[in-house]
Design an enzyme around this catalytic site. Sequence first.
Site, PDB file in Angstrom:
ATOM      1  N   CYS A  11      57.362  83.785   5.342  1.00 45.16           N
ATOM      2  CA  CYS A  11      58.120  82.741   6.198  1.00 45.16           C
ATOM      3  C   CYS A  11      57.246  81.648   6.620  1.00 45.16           C
ATOM      4  O   CYS A  11      56.501  82.061   7.106  1.00 45.16           O
ATOM      5  CB  CYS A  11      59.042  83.197   7.488  1.00 45.16           C
ATOM      6  SG  CYS A  11      60.098  82.363   7.896  1.00 45.16           S
TER       7      CYS A  11
ATOM      8  N   CYS B  92      56.834  82.374  10.852  1.00 49.04           N
ATOM      9  CA  CYS B  92      56.259  83.354  11.160  1.00 49.04           C
ATOM     10  C   CYS B  92      56.034  83.919   9.875  1.00 49.04           C
ATOM     11  O   CYS B  92      55.897  83.596   8.834  1.00 49.04           O
ATOM     12  CB  CYS B  92      58.261  83.726  11.247  1.00 49.04           C
ATOM     13  SG  CYS B  92      59.161  84.307  10.395  1.00 49.04           S
TER      14      CYS B  92
ATOM     15  N   CYS C 140      61.911  82.193   6.565  1.00 50.04           N
ATOM     16  CA  CYS C 140      63.445  83.096   6.803  1.00 50.04           C
ATOM     17  C   CYS C 140      64.875  83.512   7.016  1.00 50.04           C
ATOM     18  O   CYS C 140      65.341  82.333   7.395  1.00 50.04           O
ATOM     19  CB  CYS C 140      62.363  84.203   7.468  1.00 50.04           C
ATOM     20  SG  CYS C 140      62.338  84.009   9.172  1.00 50.04           S
TER      21      CYS C 140
ATOM     22  N   HIS D 106      65.191  81.393  10.412  1.00 52.91           N
ATOM     23  CA  HIS D 106      64.218  79.673   9.780  1.00 52.91           C
ATOM     24  C   HIS D 106      64.526  78.621   9.123  1.00 52.91           C
ATOM     25  O   HIS D 106      65.040  77.733   8.538  1.00 52.91           O
ATOM     26  CB  HIS D 106      62.679  80.231  10.113  1.00 52.91           C
ATOM     27  CG  HIS D 106      62.549  80.222  11.640  1.00 52.91           C
ATOM     28  ND1 HIS D 106      61.336  81.071  11.441  1.00 52.91           N
ATOM     29  CD2 HIS D 106      62.486  80.698  12.653  1.00 52.91           C
ATOM     30  CE1 HIS D 106      60.869  81.552  12.331  1.00 52.91           C
ATOM     31  NE2 HIS D 106      61.735  80.806  13.646  1.00 52.91           N
TER      32      HIS D 106
ATOM     33  N   CYS E  82      80.526  84.959 -21.103  1.00 53.60           N
ATOM     34  CA  CYS E  82      80.284  84.505 -22.122  1.00 53.60           C
ATOM     35  C   CYS E  82      80.598  85.861 -23.178  1.00 53.60           C
ATOM     36  O   CYS E  82      80.575  85.372 -24.139  1.00 53.60           O
ATOM     37  CB  CYS E  82      78.548  84.606 -22.125  1.00 53.60           C
ATOM     38  SG  CYS E  82      78.043  85.911 -20.976  1.00 53.60           S
TER      39      CYS E  82
ATOM     40  N   HIS F 237      73.741  88.473 -20.463  1.00 53.76           N
ATOM     41  CA  HIS F 237      74.649  87.076 -21.049  1.00 53.76           C
ATOM     42  C   HIS F 237      74.323  86.924 -22.585  1.00 53.76           C
ATOM     43  O   HIS F 237      73.386  87.982 -23.242  1.00 53.76           O
ATOM     44  CB  HIS F 237      73.158  85.621 -21.420  1.00 53.76           C
ATOM     45  CG  HIS F 237      73.840  84.582 -21.181  1.00 53.76           C
ATOM     46  ND1 HIS F 237      74.921  84.043 -21.620  1.00 53.76           N
ATOM     47  CD2 HIS F 237      73.215  83.390 -22.577  1.00 53.76           C
ATOM     48  CE1 HIS F 237      75.509  83.426 -22.235  1.00 53.76           C
ATOM     49  NE2 HIS F 237      74.624  82.891 -23.235  1.00 53.76           N
TER      50      HIS F 237
END
Length: 846
Positions: free
Chosen positions: A192, A195, A212, A225, A326, A805
């Site tokens: 982060c 921090c 974070c 944050h 799909c 996919h």
Amino acid sequence: MAADLGELLVPYMPTIRVPRTGDRVFKSECAFSYDSPESDGGLYVCMNTFLGFGREHVERHYRKTGQSIYMHLKRTVKKKATGATGGAVPRRQNGKTFLDLELHQNYNGDDYEYEDEAKLVIFPDHFEIPLPNIEELPALVTIACDAVLNAPCGFRKQDQDSWEEEIQVSKHARSLRQLDNGVRIPPSGWKCTKCEMRENLWLNLTDGSVLCGKWFFDGNGGNGHALEHYRETSFPLAVKLGTITPDGADIYSFDEEEAVLDPHISDHLAHFGIDMLLMQKTENGHVDNEARPRVTEWEVIQESGSKLKAVYGPGYTGIKNLGNCCYLGTTMQVLFSIPEFQRAYVGNLQRIFDYSPLDPTQDFSTQMAKLGHGLLSGQYSKPPVKSELIEQHQQKGICPRMFKASVSKGHPEFSSNRQQDALEFLLHIINLVERNSAGSENPSDVFRFLVEERIQCCQSRKVRYTQRVDYVMQLPAPVEAATNREELIAYEAKRQEAQEKMTASPEPVRARVPFTACLQAFSEPENVPDFWSSALQAKSAGVKTSRFVSFPEYLVLQIKKFTFGLDWVPKKIDLSIDMPDFLDLTRLRATGLQAGEEELPDLMPPIVLPEDTRDSSMTDSPEIDESAVMQLAEMGFPLEACRKAVYYTGNMGAEMAFNWIIAHMEEPDFAEPLVAPSLSDSGPSSASQAPSADSQPPEESVAILTSMGFPRRQAVRALKATNNNLERALDWIFTHPDSEEDSGSASDMADTEPNDNAFSSANAHSDSTLSPDQDPAGPRIKDGPGRYELFAFISHMGTSTMSGHYVCHIKKEGRWVIYNDHKVCLSERPPKDMAYMYFYHRLSRS
């Protein structure tokens, strides 16, 4: 004027309804076509049924129902004038947004604006009344119009059978602003920026900040944050680091306060130097984004390194991916490339539409015809006009939302938003086609074939021949026969060493398996577990071989790439097979009973019950898996209901018991104590004596099996064959999937223990079984040479059928074409060696 409008609407007032709770308002898509409010003719919504119709189909609905009042919805999208302020909120006329979905076309909200127009239309004279018109319209009409305009789209209605909340596409995804600040995210070592937190980190997709989290999503801790940063900047979207894979990522919208989808996540991550195709989630949550020389299957299958040329016109229409659908798009693209499906649905389009029920959105044949016409007509696949830049033009494709809702209704898996197995969906569609083809052409006949299973007792050497219907040839993939076997062994040793030392894993090695080895593995005998020999009247070793009694017109061949890991999650084997363009299976033709072979006696194994249960009564406590009971009880269900669920599903586990609870929770005795039936209620007391053929099993037992999704006839047969023992009946159904062949349903399993009663009315050793006139109640079987040519294949990318996919390649007009969701392009290097399912058409006799 107000009085005139009021008098004009008086005769129609009884037919105008206000949408009630539970009513679905289809104001984004026509029931018979893919017309929408954005189409040239707009969309007409019936003010009685709330069904939507394009201009081409509204007259049909008027003639059939006599409903005269429709609301006409039209959305006009236009590019902003030069100099318009970027990022402005699109202008909406009258303040109404009646298209409760994303724009059907790929417009950037910063560059385009749109106007919505609504009006009432009276048929058959097409008299128009602009809306809103509060002063001049009767109060009931005004209320009804306002309710329709503000109602959510019919597809947003929650499926009552689904407990899963659908994750929606974020409103910010299409027009997300990203700062050109030069930020590049490293493949590891994140923390982060405010921090020292190194867990639960989120990448803001606007400015590239790594911060974070705290309470949202998984609650792994943090100082919040990421949320503080949003409050300071209003940058709305963030992706959780450590969850990014080629399959997708966990995305959160601070503005919408929920997890969301971002169809453009690949581009948004590329802005910060993250290539999704190279991302792999690791066990500790970190991500491996190291550049490796090995080309991933995502790049190979999607032909990512080539600048593919888009194609347009009939048969070259893409299907939009609604998020993990799909598997549906690729399957339907292949089916509607087959002439029999084109003829059955598109060739009979007008007849199907004219005879459709009052609610065509729920009619299978109508929705199949609609989808087929959308793919084959070319109306939704038009090349760019001269004023458009070809590089910027993208095919719109068609949105299969109504089709998916129709074919998946009531199905616990296909009605969800999770990824599914394309093969299972193909068999599901074949099942629906057969159930809805009574009295008409059945296009799924082209896939059906007969399999002869020869089972031999290894001790007595006696044999039994049986036949069953199948739709798919499942081909083993013997990795031990790989041509690069030594390289695979060396890689596995390095991988285990890296795992022990907690170092970086070596570059993966893909197994190269010859097709001839796969075919050899298919033709070799396989052991039959728990084989009971009628010649020895005891369990013995047995082997089984399978051969073709008939060859279908179209052969579906599936590679067994998936296995189960220790966590019971399907895992995919990374391999390539040199699949041939031309295939000759003549040597796999069945021969029937041979001279010198002796048949096993036609005897059924005795039913043996444990001693301590033979004299049990209703007061005895039944055997119940208490661990499964507690799992269910912890979910909040009544304890007695949990005990009944586990008992009535034969102690088959918490998941199956959970399905029983969902199916029975509305019953008045749902939470009443379990009362297990005694043996005297379910059959003769003699353990070796089976119930007579005429006796019917207890209706309660039949109801339990049918509630689990099995047909009634199959449930009755299973109970009769197992002396009305529920647990053994359930096992009998799974080992006799072909027992319901009279209903014409598709078998979901190809390599199973043979059913001794299958095709009992036919001569098991004669080609007369192939005649449709021999057994009118049986399925139609067509036969021909066993020589085929490849015309399509479906490929899967990802590590499991539960994720990843699908794309498909189809050979049209002598060219291979790749269908990747809504994008349709000419293929330059079709990856035939890495596909999951192959489709061959039979070569004509020569």
